[in-house]
Design an enzyme around this catalytic site. Structure first.
Site, PDB file in Angstrom:
ATOM      1  N   HIS A 251      29.716  33.011  60.339  1.00 20.05           N
ATOM      2  CA  HIS A 251      30.414  31.789  59.930  1.00 20.05           C
ATOM      3  C   HIS A 251      30.699  31.790  58.436  1.00 20.05           C
ATOM      4  CE1 HIS A 251      26.780  29.936  58.168  1.00 20.05           C
ATOM      5  NE2 HIS A 251      26.112  30.251  59.269  1.00 20.05           N
ATOM      6  N   CYS A 268      21.692  33.233  60.784  1.00 19.75           N
ATOM      7  CA  CYS A 268      23.099  33.589  60.959  1.00 19.75           C
ATOM      8  C   CYS A 268      23.546  34.581  59.892  1.00 19.75           C
ATOM      9  CB  CYS A 268      23.970  32.333  60.885  1.00 19.75           C
ATOM     10  SG  CYS A 268      23.723  31.171  62.252  1.00 19.75           S
TER      11      CYS A 268
END
Length: 421
Positions: A251, A268
């Site tokens: 992301h 992440c």
């Protein structure tokens, strides 16, 4: 003295600059005060934001402060939220009055944690120049692309780096790369909330656009910047090993920053919004493999071809033993710690397969859309995925299958086998 030696020597000096302890020489020599009363007009370096931040550090190190100032100013005009560039800008002003021994030495010492993060970011960006190889060598982790897989993503956790490779007639061909952020506590995720990034072979399985995130996450949507691309953690092997967790995404970053520290996420992989958009154009949802390794291994094309051939031979040997109804050679290809997707151990699996084989007079097995990717680290594996077309005298079926192979006594054996999810 060769240019390669000179460059390596310069890069090593730059690394020394970023350490917490003062390096052997200061960030710039201590000039006479009058020299800085009227700063010369410099020439700004061109290139990507990363190329320019590194160029600015090079200029500072060599004492070319005018070019450093011009480069940092131009970079901040384009990327006003680039915190590392702001730190260098502050250092350049501080150096009018005194020499500095390390990046951020002219900043407010009460912001020690933030300064350390920025130093680590600079160090990660510089370090890659010492070991950079993807344009001259091949990644040992991308062995066999399925025909429909146009690209693969390789993430080097230690280097905080994400690479894009294109499938060109089966050969991984370098496209681009970017700095990336991983988990606060590093890699090799084991359980929910451990703030680690997983290691292994995964696939991009969705795209969460920013409008969608705004609707579902509210104010928290800004954490993911321009959007998110979830990956398939936990995979089949992770689940069989009891690994837990979810929501591991590629992301972007919040609007008020250009990039995050190398170790700053909850697991992440985060990139600047501009660079995440660049990566996104190469992603095929449902197809693109994401191979996350502790440290990338770069090898010659000859060595890569040898490993590729060995992996293909290994999988075809398994297929041939099964097709030829050679039960014992077939079962010898499974590890002692084997588990199936239905939870069968090796003993139960062997008993079932022997019984099924006894009912066959012939069989034909074809593997299509085969891919093989290698992970590294404390638990190296080969991940094979394929469409299995099976025909025999009493059965005809097709399924998408995945196998995970690991070495047992120096021999690659199957540790997990089941339907690909």
């Amino acid at each position: 003295m060769s240019s390669l030696f000179i460059w390596g020597k310069r890069s090593a000096c730059l690394l020394a600059l970023l350490m917490l302890a003062p390096p052997a020489r200061p960030i710039a020599s201590a000039p006479a005060a009058p020299r800085f009363l009227e700063e010369k007009v410099g020439v700004a370096s061109v290139g990507t934001p990363e190329q320019r931040i590194l160029s600015a550090i090079d200029h500072i190190r060599s004492g070319n402060l005018a070019n450093a100032r011009a480069t940092v100013d131009a970079l901040l005009k384009e990327q006003p939220n680039y915190r590392l560039a702001h730190l260098l800008s502050g250092d350049l002003y501080a150096m009018r009055a005194m020499p500095l021994t390390t990046i951020g030495a002219g900043a407010d010492s009460t912001q020690a944690a933030r300064l350390e993060d920025l130093r680590k970011e600079a160090q990660a960006r510089i370090s890659i120049r010492l070991t950079h190889a993807p344009q001259t060598q091949l990644p040992a982790h991308l062995l066999v692309f399925a025909p429909q897989q146009q690209y693969a993503l390789l993430i080097d956790a230690e280097a905080s780096r994400i690479y894009v490779f294109k499938n060109v007639d089966g050969v991984p061909t370098y496209v681009t790369e970017h700095y990336a952020t991983i988990g606060k506590l590093g890699s090799d995720k084991f359980r929910e909330g451990d703030q680690r990034t997983p290691l292994g072979v995964y696939f991009v399985n969705n795209h969460l656009s920013r409008p969608y995130l705004d609707k579902t996450r509210g104010a928290r949507a800004d954490l993911y910047g321009i959007g998110a691309w979830p990956i398939s953690f936990p995979n089949e092997l992770d689940k069989s090993e009891g690994r837990t967790g979810s929501g591991i995404w590629l992301h972007g970053v919040p609007a008020n920053t250009y990039a995050r520290a190398p170790w700053a996420s909850d697991g992440c992989v985060a990139l600047s919004n501009e660079e995440m958009l660049d990566i996104a154009q190469y992603i095929q949802v449902g197809q693109t493999p994401v191979v996350i390794v502790p440290k990338a291994e770069w090898i010659s094309k000859v060595e890569w071809q040898s490993r590729r051939d060995a992996a293909l031979s290994m999988v075809d040997g398994w297929r041939e033993d099964w097709e030829s109804l050679k039960t014992q050679p077939y079962l010898s290809r499974y590890a002692k710690q084997f588990k199936s997707d239905e939870g069968q151990d090796l003993a139960r699996w062997s008993s079932q397969k022997a019984s099924v084989s006894a009912s066959k007079s012939w069989s034909k097995i074809q593997l299509d859309n085969l891919s093989i990717y290698a992970s590294g680290g404390p638990r190296p594996h080969l991940t094979t995925s394929f469409t299995q077309n099976y025909r025999s005298n009493n059965l005809d079926n097709q399924m998408n299958k995945r196998q995970y192979w690991q070495q047992e006594d120096g021999i690659w054996k199957i540790i997990f086998e089941g339907a690909a999810t």
